[in-house]
Design a protein around this motif. Structure first.
Motif, PDB file in Angstrom:
ATOM      1  N   ARG A 120       4.393  56.480  -1.187  1.00 20.51           N
ATOM      2  CA  ARG A 120       3.397  57.340  -1.841  1.00 20.51           C
ATOM      3  C   ARG A 120       3.633  57.406  -3.349  1.00 20.51           C
ATOM      4  NH1 ARG A 120       3.297  60.639   2.564  1.00 20.51           N
ATOM      5  NH2 ARG A 120       1.240  61.128   3.411  1.00 20.51           N
ATOM      6  N   ARG A 121       4.883  57.628  -3.744  1.00 19.83           N
ATOM      7  CA  ARG A 121       5.181  57.726  -5.170  1.00 19.83           C
ATOM      8  C   ARG A 121       4.921  56.393  -5.873  1.00 19.83           C
ATOM      9  NH1 ARG A 121       9.785  60.969  -3.202  1.00 19.83           N
ATOM     10  NH2 ARG A 121       9.237  63.137  -3.576  1.00 19.83           N
ATOM     11  N   ARG A 122       5.218  55.303  -5.188  1.00 25.32           N
ATOM     12  CA  ARG A 122       4.946  53.996  -5.799  1.00 25.32           C
ATOM     13  C   ARG A 122       3.450  53.773  -5.939  1.00 25.32           C
ATOM     14  NH1 ARG A 122       9.350  52.349  -2.403  1.00 25.32           N
ATOM     15  NH2 ARG A 122       7.934  51.374  -0.891  1.00 25.32           N
ATOM     16  N   GLN A 123       2.672  54.209  -4.927  1.00 26.69           N
ATOM     17  CA  GLN A 123       1.215  54.079  -5.024  1.00 26.69           C
ATOM     18  C   GLN A 123       0.682  54.867  -6.216  1.00 26.69           C
ATOM     19  OE1 GLN A 123       0.074  55.361  -1.005  1.00 26.69           O
ATOM     20  NE2 GLN A 123      -0.939  53.394  -0.767  1.00 26.69           N
ATOM     21  N   LYS A 149       0.382  65.494  -4.640  1.00 25.55           N
ATOM     22  CA  LYS A 149       0.837  66.647  -3.862  1.00 25.55           C
ATOM     23  C   LYS A 149       1.619  66.216  -2.636  1.00 25.55           C
ATOM     24  CE  LYS A 149      -2.925  69.751  -5.237  1.00 25.55           C
ATOM     25  NZ  LYS A 149      -4.171  70.433  -4.788  1.00 25.55           N
ATOM     26  N   ASP A 150       1.246  65.057  -2.071  1.00 25.91           N
ATOM     27  CA  ASP A 150       1.864  64.601  -0.832  1.00 25.91           C
ATOM     28  C   ASP A 150       3.025  63.646  -1.052  1.00 25.91           C
ATOM     29  OD1 ASP A 150       0.065  66.089   0.555  1.00 25.91           O
ATOM     30  OD2 ASP A 150      -1.178  64.415   1.220  1.00 25.91           O
ATOM     31  N   ALA A 151       3.408  63.399  -2.302  1.00 30.42           N
ATOM     32  CA  ALA A 151       4.435  62.393  -2.576  1.00 30.42           C
ATOM     33  C   ALA A 151       5.733  62.684  -1.842  1.00 30.42           C
ATOM     34  CB  ALA A 151       4.683  62.292  -4.081  1.00 30.42           C
ATOM     35  N   GLY A 152       6.049  63.950  -1.653  1.00 34.11           N
ATOM     36  CA  GLY A 152       7.245  64.320  -0.906  1.00 34.11           C
ATOM     37  C   GLY A 152       6.881  65.058   0.368  1.00 34.11           C
ATOM     38  N   LYS A 153       5.780  64.658   0.945  1.00 34.02           N
ATOM     39  CA  LYS A 153       5.198  65.373   2.078  1.00 34.02           C
ATOM     40  C   LYS A 153       6.186  65.555   3.230  1.00 34.02           C
ATOM     41  CE  LYS A 153       1.106  65.195   5.062  1.00 34.02           C
ATOM     42  NZ  LYS A 153      -0.132  64.440   5.355  1.00 34.02           N
ATOM     43  N   ARG A 154       6.146  66.729   3.774  1.00 31.61           N
ATOM     44  CA  ARG A 154       6.924  67.043   4.969  1.00 31.61           C
ATOM     45  C   ARG A 154       5.960  67.368   6.098  1.00 31.61           C
ATOM     46  NH1 ARG A 154      12.213  68.188   3.978  1.00 31.61           N
ATOM     47  NH2 ARG A 154      12.392  69.522   5.800  1.00 31.61           N
ATOM     48  N   GLY A 155       6.273  66.909   7.287  1.00 36.89           N
ATOM     49  CA  GLY A 155       5.385  67.133   8.417  1.00 36.89           C
ATOM     50  C   GLY A 155       6.174  67.397   9.682  1.00 36.89           C
ATOM     51  N   TRP A 156       5.494  67.304  10.816  1.00 35.17           N
ATOM     52  CA  TRP A 156       6.125  67.604  12.098  1.00 35.17           C
ATOM     53  C   TRP A 156       7.370  66.748  12.329  1.00 35.17           C
ATOM     54  CZ3 TRP A 156       6.749  63.400  15.096  1.00 35.17           C
ATOM     55  CH2 TRP A 156       5.865  62.328  14.915  1.00 35.17           C
ATOM     56  N   TRP A 157       7.384  65.538  11.762  1.00 38.44           N
ATOM     57  CA  TRP A 157       8.502  64.620  11.976  1.00 38.44           C
ATOM     58  C   TRP A 157       9.806  65.111  11.367  1.00 38.44           C
ATOM     59  CZ3 TRP A 157       3.998  63.680   9.375  1.00 38.44           C
ATOM     60  CH2 TRP A 157       4.064  63.620   7.988  1.00 38.44           C
ATOM     61  N   GLN A 158       9.724  66.097  10.450  1.00 39.14           N
ATOM     62  CA  GLN A 158      10.950  66.616   9.845  1.00 39.14           C
ATOM     63  C   GLN A 158      11.836  67.306  10.880  1.00 39.14           C
ATOM     64  OE1 GLN A 158      11.849  65.888   6.790  1.00 39.14           O
ATOM     65  NE2 GLN A 158       9.919  64.803   6.427  1.00 39.14           N
ATOM     66  N   THR A 159      11.218  67.742  11.981  1.00 40.14           N
ATOM     67  CA  THR A 159      11.993  68.345  13.064  1.00 40.14           C
ATOM     68  C   THR A 159      13.017  67.357  13.609  1.00 40.14           C
ATOM     69  OG1 THR A 159      10.069  69.675  13.659  1.00 40.14           O
ATOM     70  CG2 THR A 159      11.812  69.505  15.308  1.00 40.14           C
TER      71      THR A 159
END
Length: 290
Positions: A11-14, A82-92
């Protein structure tokens, strides 16, 4: 957000690549753009190289400097920032997921489409629970049984993108070699029957297309390996994921992505049409019952 160096996710590279392109289009140098923003030091260089975060207000300022007025571009880049360091359900499952795998899942969550040629396994988004566990146990040789179970759960949870609500579900086009459908599991022979039925069920979704590469197929670009071509909405660039025993790598330059898109078209042409593919899968599923 912190200004400390960050891990360069896709994401950050994009985002960095898009901003660099807009800066070049505007005819500005790094120093010139940074000076207009009132920034000192290599901040803009770090942003473009995906090692520093960017606040929404800073992004808005950059887009103004670059003369960007297209709301679609602004919205897409704002979401990406905003989503470059996005955290989601997978962080569990952070204890078992590598950073590269977590990065991929976040991309998969945002993707509009994914085209897959999977030469060795049923694609993860189409795997039954039992098939997922058995194949992970076979491939992830250093994992404990508990970690295998967790990874299998992650693989099942990822499949929610195929039926998500609130935005269009992921468009999935998967091409699977016929040889993969002949895999057998000595301890649990019913696994492949369940897996074949899972493919038939998934293909009923209007956003899922499955093709089978027949055993007698002509040579095609997929003979040298599989790949995932990940498409994003709006102006965001597509990327290609390559995977092996050591993890994932990405093709992000436009020419490389274009080459893989052309390769996928040739692979499609060599495979059975979707209707014939499903008929073959249905016959194989029926054959497992005898």
């Amino acid at each position: 957000m912190s200004n400390s160096p960050l891990v360069p996710t896709v994401r950050r590279r994009q985002l960095g690549k898009a901003l660099r392109g807009l800066r070049n289009t505007a005819g500005l140098t790094l120093d010139g753009a940074a000076e207009t923003m009132g920034w000192k030091g290599p901040k803009l260089s770090k942003i473009e190289n995906a090692t520093q975060s960017l606040r929404p207000a800073e992004l808005a300022g950059l887009l103004t400097v670059y003369g960007v007025s297209d709301p679609e571009v602004s919205t897409a880049l704002d979401s990406l920032a905003k989503d470059a360091g996005k955290r989601g359900w997978w962080q569990t499952y952070g204890g078992v997921l590598s950073p590269a795998y977590a990065d991929y899942i976040s991309l998969e969550t945002d993707a509009e489409s994914i085209r897959i040629y999977s030469p060795g396994l049923i694609p993860g988004l189409l795997q039954s629970a039992a098939y997922a566990r058995e194949t992970i146990a076979a491939i992830a040789m250093t994992r404990t049984p508990e970690e295998v179970t967790a990874l299998a759960e992650v693989r099942q949870a990822r499949q929610a993108v195929l039926s998500r609500t609130g935005r269009p579900p992921l468009e999935l086009w998967a091409i699977i070699p016929e040889a993969v459908l002949h895999q057998r599991f000595a301890v649990r022979p019913a696994i492949m029957r369940e897996q074949l039925q899972r493919l038939l069920d998934a293909a009923e979704l209007p956003n899922v297309t499955i093709q089978v590469m027949p055993l007698e197929a002509t040579l095609h670009p997929g003979t040298i390996g599989g790949f995932n071509l990940i498409g994003f909405p709006g102006p965001l660039p597509d990327v290609v994921q390559l995977e092996n025993l050591l993890g994932s790598s990405y093709v992000e330059d436009a020419d490389g992505v274009k080459l893989h898109a052309a390769a996928f078209e040739r692979i499609q042409a060599a495979a059975l049409p979707p209707e014939d593919s499903l008929a073959l899968i249905a016959r194989m599923e029926e054959g497992t019952r005898k």
